[in-house]
Design an enzyme around this catalytic site. Structure first.
Site, PDB file in Angstrom:
ATOM      1  CE  LYS A 194      24.715 -11.989 -20.622  1.00  0.00           C
ATOM      2  NZ  LYS A 194      23.707 -12.546 -21.704  1.00  0.00           N
ATOM      3  CG  HIS A 262      17.212  -9.123 -18.495  1.00  0.00           C
ATOM      4  ND1 HIS A 262      18.614  -8.976 -18.056  1.00  0.00           N
ATOM      5  CD2 HIS A 262      17.254  -8.962 -19.801  1.00  0.00           C
ATOM      6  CE1 HIS A 262      19.208  -8.910 -18.972  1.00  0.00           C
ATOM      7  NE2 HIS A 262      18.661  -8.943 -20.083  1.00  0.00           N
ATOM      8  CE1 TYR A 297      15.497  -3.330 -24.678  1.00  0.00           C
ATOM      9  CE2 TYR A 297      17.577  -3.187 -25.386  1.00  0.00           C
ATOM     10  CZ  TYR A 297      16.745  -3.660 -24.492  1.00  0.00           C
ATOM     11  OH  TYR A 297      17.158  -4.651 -23.645  1.00  0.00           O
TER      12      TYR A 297
END
Length: 321
Positions: A194, A262, A297
């Site tokens: 990205k 994903h 995470y």
């Protein structure tokens, strides 16, 4: 997805809005993905049309814009059913556009900066469990009637997402020349993600072997800069096919609806962190621009540890009783 016009936002909007110039700026200077450019374009078109409804042209409104104008537009989006996430993107697009217009001397961006971003509901990534991710990467959860080369193809795509943390689009962008092959020593992939951000991703031998297995079975010639992963008829593999294959695997393994392609990338990060991986290194491997994006995470890992503690620790069971 609505395609962005090169000459302006839509009929009836004043050309002085410099819309086409802003779109070029997003592509060339900010290097946003085409999907983001299209989304931002649609968002700002909607905002300009909203202003146009109360004025002959949006430009005079832009020059005298107040935070209340933007808040009213976002309130209208609520009535249309737009989620907080969508409205946050609407506001980000408006801020980007007004900042560009401010540089052109045609507007002030301060009103958009004064509007608070809609509060987002906290959503933690939901990774695929390790055993399920491994079965998907080995081709053990595929359609039993699929051709062997297609099973190998699907397994290789899953292996790249789980073993290297690639996005679906990144895996499908590989060519025969850039796809990994088994070899001695360290091997890595140069991935452009990205925003045009490039990163080096190490390739595990098992991932390279999965790609080589597919390479040896695919019935189509893999040469040059053509796509490495092919559809059943030989064309480039479409992301929709990957999603469909994931749905099949989800059904065979009894996984929840959150088990999307994903989610394999989420699993890569979560399982690496649980195994003692460094957060900054994981950020680099995922290609995140900000460490705060990667830090989510740590919440998943902490929640998993707490869940195991509550399930197994005698004192925890005693406290709950």
């Amino acid at each position: 997805m609505t395609q962005v016009a090169e000459t302006g936002p839509s009929p009836g909007l004043n050309p002085d809005t410099r819309f086409a110039g802003w779109i070029s700026h997003l592509r060339a200077e900010r290097r946003l993905s085409e999907a983001t450019v299209n989304a931002y374009s649609t968002d700002v078109m909607g905002f300009l049309q909203h202003l146009l409804a109360g004025s002959g042209s949006p430009l005079p409104r832009l020059q005298t814009l107040k935070p209340a104008h933007i808040r009213r537009y976002l309130a209208a989006r609520v009535e249309e059913g737009a989620s907080a996430r969508t409205r946050a993107r609407n506001l980000a697009a408006i801020r980007s556009y007004l900042t560009y217009m401010e540089a052109e001397g045609l507007a002030q961006a301060a009103p958009a900066r004064a509007v608070k971003t809609p509060k987002q509901p906290e959503r933690l990534p939901r990774p695929v469990a390790a055993d399920a991710a491994l079965k998907m990467a080995r081709g053990e959860a595929d359609d039993l009637e699929a051709a062997p080369w297609i099973v190998a193809r699907n397994a290789a795509v899953f292996a790249l997402m789980y073993g290297c943390g690639l996005r679906v689009s990144e895996a499908l962008s590989l060519t025969p020349q850039t796809a990994p092959r088994p070899e001695t020593g360290t091997q890595s992939l140069r991935i452009t993600g990205k925003g045009g951000k490039t990163r080096l991703v190490p390739v595990l031998p098992v991932v390279a072997e999965a790609c080589e297995r597919y390479r040896g079975l695919v019935p189509y010639a893999l040469v040059g800069d053509e796509p490495f992963f092919r559809g059943a008829r030989g064309g480039p593999l479409d992301q929709r096919i990957v999603r469909r294959v994931t749905e099949i695997a989800r059904g065979r393994l009894g996984l929840p609806s959150s088990a999307t392609p994903h989610a394999l990338r989420h699993a890569f990060a979560t399982h690496l962190l649980a195994a003692g991986g460094d957060l900054r290194t994981i950020q680099d491997l995922l290609g995140h621009a900000s460490l705060s994006t990667t830090q989510v995470y740590t919440r998943i890992d902490a929640d998993a540890l707490l869940s195991r503690y509550r399930a197994a620790h005698p004192r925890a069971r005693l406290e709950e009783g």
